[in-house]
Scaffold this motif. Structure first.
Motif: not given
Length: 474
Positions: A448-463, A465-474
């Motif tokens: 999970s942490d590895q994928i989060r770091d991978q997404l961060k390198e792509l300029g993506v922030t993970i959120q 939330t109680p309603q599920g996982t969301r992502w936005t571009r930085d």
């Protein structure tokens, strides 16, 4: 509301001639080429001001002209072996296309100098009859010294004006004028192929300054609320407009004079202009830059301050717009879920305070930087609220409406801003988010942490939330 009046060089309480209505004239371009971003600055600055007046409930009659005949146009038309009207038509259409892309509202009236020849001739005749103008071999000049307040707008005295004029008037023209500071109202035709109209003084064409006096008084009346334009128009253009108009009507021409700052380029922050050959046209910029980014960049600096055009500053504007986009998407996400709404007094208070601060800043001579700061400061509060288990949906909906109306003042269309435009790597991001969700479900925190770091390198922030996982571009 207070506006800085160039004529008095101080902020003044704004009081329109007619309650609830505003008459506004802004000098438009000379249409012999594509507009550069210095020209666009004026269009955007006064469109932003107009939009705020409309936000406040005023009905604005907005007139902006096209100068479609002058020396530059005649020379360019000869060079291209076309007529002046053909040249004008091409670049008027280009101007409207470029400003439309920048979401500049069309003027209530877009008059053209060549469509007002009859009125211009009558105006000049009136000035001659009153002793303010004189004819010499088909040219007509205005007696500047006869107008007692000449030089007041640009804060110059007659001696300074005479010294400056002597450097720009050749001997031939000087011999024709009664005084070096006199300026042309009507220019005699010099060559047979030069565009011209019949007049009491022979074939000729209007001078630059007279056209705006004629068009502003024709479409807005003898006295208008606001006259705007770039700082470079203070003298001689606007100075001459005052002299012409008030000499003819005997009334105050403009109650509030407003002038926007220059656009500069480079480390030395040199003024952008066609004469310095350091300009960038809007036509070319829009081939590479999102129109909303350029619009926001130009609109987010207070109109009297200069703007330094650079890729870094454009990038900063793009980043800020991305924050607004993410906030709006967060709100939409929560408004669409099926959780119950829960009243939040703190959110309600924060939104009310933001509205108060935004309007106070804009009422202070359109201080857009402070107005935007008020919005920036509430975004973390709103974003945090959208992550709660239960949110105040009424307040979020209210804020979305307010934010959309505020950004509209800056020319930003929130529907376009939040429209989902799939990027080439969206599918890859969605797949990574799905794998991370599976890893979290299996309590495989390392993956999970590895994928989060991978997404961060792509300029993506993970959120999460109680309603599920969301992502936005930085």
């Amino acid at each position: 509301m207070k506006i800085f009046n160039t004529l008095t060089r101080k902020k003044e309480e704004f009081k329109p001639l007619v309650p609830g209505q505003i008459s506004m004239y802004v000098c438009g371009p000379t249409v012999y080429n594509y507009i550069h971003i210095g020209n666009a600055r004026s269009a955007i600055a006064f469109d932003t001001i107009r939009r705020y007046f409309e936000y406040k409930g005023y009905k604005v009659k907005y007139v902006s002209n096209f100068t479609d005949v002058d020396d530059k146009m005649i020379n360019e038309a000869r060079k291209e072996e076309i007529t002046v009207p053909e040249l004008a038509e091409r670049y008027i259409n280009a101007y409207l296309e470029d400003t439309n892309a920048l979401n500049v509202e069309p003027a209530t009236v877009h008059p053209r100098a060549t469509h007002e020849i009859k009125e211009i001739i009558a105006f000049v005749q009136d000035l001659i009859a009153k002793g303010y103008a004189y004819e010499v071999d088909g040219d007509v000049y205005y007696r500047a010294k006869k107008f007692m307040d000449y030089g007041e707008l640009s804060d110059q005295n007659i001696e300074q004006l005479e010294e400056g004029a002597s450097e720009h008037v050749n001997d031939e023209e000087q011999n024709r004028k009664e005084d070096p500071i006199d300026f042309a109202l009507w220019k005699a035709q010099k060559e047979s192929d030069e565009i011209a109209w019949d007049s009491p003084w022979g074939k000729g064409r209007p001078g630059w300054h007279i056209e705006c006096s004629v068009m502003s008084t024709k479409y807005l009346g003898d006295t208008i609320d606001i006259h705007g334009g770039g700082q470079d128009l203070e003298f001689p253009h606007h100075e001459n407009e005052i002299a012409q108009s008030e000499a003819k009507t005997g009334k105050k021409f403009v109650n509030y004079w407003m002038h926007n700052g220059f656009v500069t380029v480079g480390k030395d922050q040199e003024k952008m202009s066609k004469s310095l050959h350091n300009f960038v046209t809007v036509h070319d910029i829009l081939k590479e830059v999102d129109p909303q980014v350029l619009r926001f960049f130009m609109a987010s600096v207070q109109y009297r301050r200069q703007i330094n055009y650079s890729e870094d500053n454009l990038k900063q504007a793009e980043t800020i717009l991305e924050r607004f986009k993410n906030a709006l998407k967060n709100i939409d996400y929560r408004l669409e879920d099926d959780t119950e709404s829960k009243v939040s007094d703190s959110l309600r208070s924060a939104i009310a305070k933001t509205k108060e601060n935004f309007e106070a800043a804009m009422d202070d001579d359109f201080n857009v930087q402070n107005a935007l700061t008020a919005i920036y400061e509430v975004l973390p509060v709103v974003n945090a609220n959208t992550n709660l288990s239960n949110v105040d949906k009424d307040e979020l909906k209210k804020f979305k409406t307010l934010l959309s109306s505020w950004l509209s003042i800056f020319g930003i269309d929130c529907e376009k801003l939040t429209a989902s435009v799939a990027s080439s790597d969206d599918a890859e991001i969605d797949e990574l988010v799905k794998k991370r969700d599976e890893a979290r479900k299996n309590k495989d925190w390392a993956v999970s942490d590895q994928i989060r770091d991978q997404l961060k390198e792509l300029g993506v922030t993970i959120q999460d939330t109680p309603q599920g996982t969301r992502w936005t571009r930085d």
